[in-house]
Design an enzyme around this catalytic site. Sequence first.
Site, short mmCIF file in Angstrom:
data_model
loop_
_atom_site.label_atom_id
_atom_site.label_comp_id
_atom_site.label_asym_id
_atom_site.label_seq_id
_atom_site.Cartn_x
_atom_site.Cartn_y
_atom_site.Cartn_z
N HIS A 12 78.81 12.43 21.29
CA HIS A 12 78.99 11.68 23.07
C HIS A 12 79.53 11.74 23.22
O HIS A 12 80.79 10.79 23.13
CB HIS A 12 78.98 10.28 21.66
CG HIS A 12 80.05 9.99 20.70
ND1 HIS A 12 79.41 9.16 19.21
CD2 HIS A 12 80.86 10.31 20.46
CE1 HIS A 12 81.17 9.99 18.51
NE2 HIS A 12 81.38 10.09 19.24
N HIS A 59 85.07 3.83 17.95
CA HIS A 59 86.58 4.82 18.00
C HIS A 59 87.72 3.72 18.40
O HIS A 59 88.64 4.25 19.38
CB HIS A 59 86.70 5.62 19.21
CG HIS A 59 85.44 6.42 19.08
ND1 HIS A 59 84.11 6.21 18.98
CD2 HIS A 59 85.67 7.54 19.00
CE1 HIS A 59 82.78 7.56 19.01
NE2 HIS A 59 83.85 8.61 18.90
N HIS A 194 83.47 19.58 15.84
CA HIS A 194 85.28 20.09 16.22
C HIS A 194 86.08 19.33 15.40
O HIS A 194 85.93 17.97 14.72
CB HIS A 194 84.66 18.15 17.78
CG HIS A 194 84.23 16.91 18.03
ND1 HIS A 194 82.85 16.18 16.92
CD2 HIS A 194 84.95 16.43 17.88
CE1 HIS A 194 82.80 15.41 16.86
NE2 HIS A 194 84.26 14.97 17.58
C1 DHB Z 1 86.01 13.30 22.19
C2 DHB Z 1 86.53 12.57 21.38
C3 DHB Z 1 85.21 11.88 20.53
O1 DHB Z 1 85.03 10.93 20.11
C4 DHB Z 1 84.31 12.69 20.81
O2 DHB Z 1 83.23 12.54 19.38
C5 DHB Z 1 83.74 14.07 20.34
C6 DHB Z 1 84.71 14.24 21.99
C7 DHB Z 1 87.37 13.65 22.85
O3 DHB Z 1 88.41 13.46 23.15
O4 DHB Z 1 87.37 15.27 23.62
FE FE Z 2 83.15 10.51 18.24
#
Ligand code: DHB
Ligand code: FE
Length: 285
Positions: A12, A59, A194
Amino acid sequence: MSDVIWGLATSHVPSIGAAMDRGMTDQPVWAPLFEGYQPARDWLAQNIPDVAILVYNDHANGVDPDIVPTFAIGAAERYRVADEGFGRRAVPDVVGDPDLSFHLLHNLVDEGFDLTIFQELDVDHGFTVPLSVWTPDPGDAWPCPVIPIMVNVIRYPQPTAARCYELGKALGRAIASYQGARTVGILGTGGMSHQLAGSRAGFINVDFDLMFLESIEKDPEKLASLSREELIRQAGSEGIELIMWLVMRGALSEQVANVHTAYHVPASNTAAGLALFDNRVAQTD
Ligand code: DHB
Ligand code: FE
């Protein structure tokens, strides 16, 4: 009886939505990601369910970060697109399905999953980007009503992968007992590997992601046995979002048919993955 007809797992990453909103999808840096989505989008456009359930995390945009429910469900008629600091994305607000929300809530509580209820909820990129991955050109409305199920992945301790998988199974049973011949699509969102901050910022683990993409179809129990610490070690502090894929997978049959898988590194600082499953194989065999 209602049937889950498909399950879609997708990242996402907010910049995926931003690239779409700004007409940048043909640019060389973005084109391979969107080309990877196309077979799934084509199939999904031919397989629109009556209603969808989208498992996601907020978030700290729709919910105060001081009050984060471990699991929650939206029971509203509509959900507004959240303003994450740059104005609301120019995509439709989400139409809900309170009747199905309360059916799911009732059944999940009876099975020991005491979900928090949202009567009002703004949905952020965790919700709207997966909708855009599914439906790039929604026009005035998304293809069907969508019910949010929210999972805490931003505050320690997050629910375990095993608990998420069990929630998915209970969700599958709750959907099956809903009266009225209805078809349901279910999305599990977030990931893949990530880490956005700290000494490992930019961390990506391709081997782990490829293992996860294969096992989410064939061996979800193996993924459900991963501890939260192991998930964070292997996938990064935000990669733990992948536990939400297990809620989706738990709601599907043991045997599913893979329709399409896509994997692209990087989108923003993140490994972007997609896996689409047809859940009708077991039923038609
Ligand atoms: C980013 C934010 C997110 O919530 C995620 O799941 C992946 C990447 C970002 O800000 O790059
Ligand atoms: Fe995220």
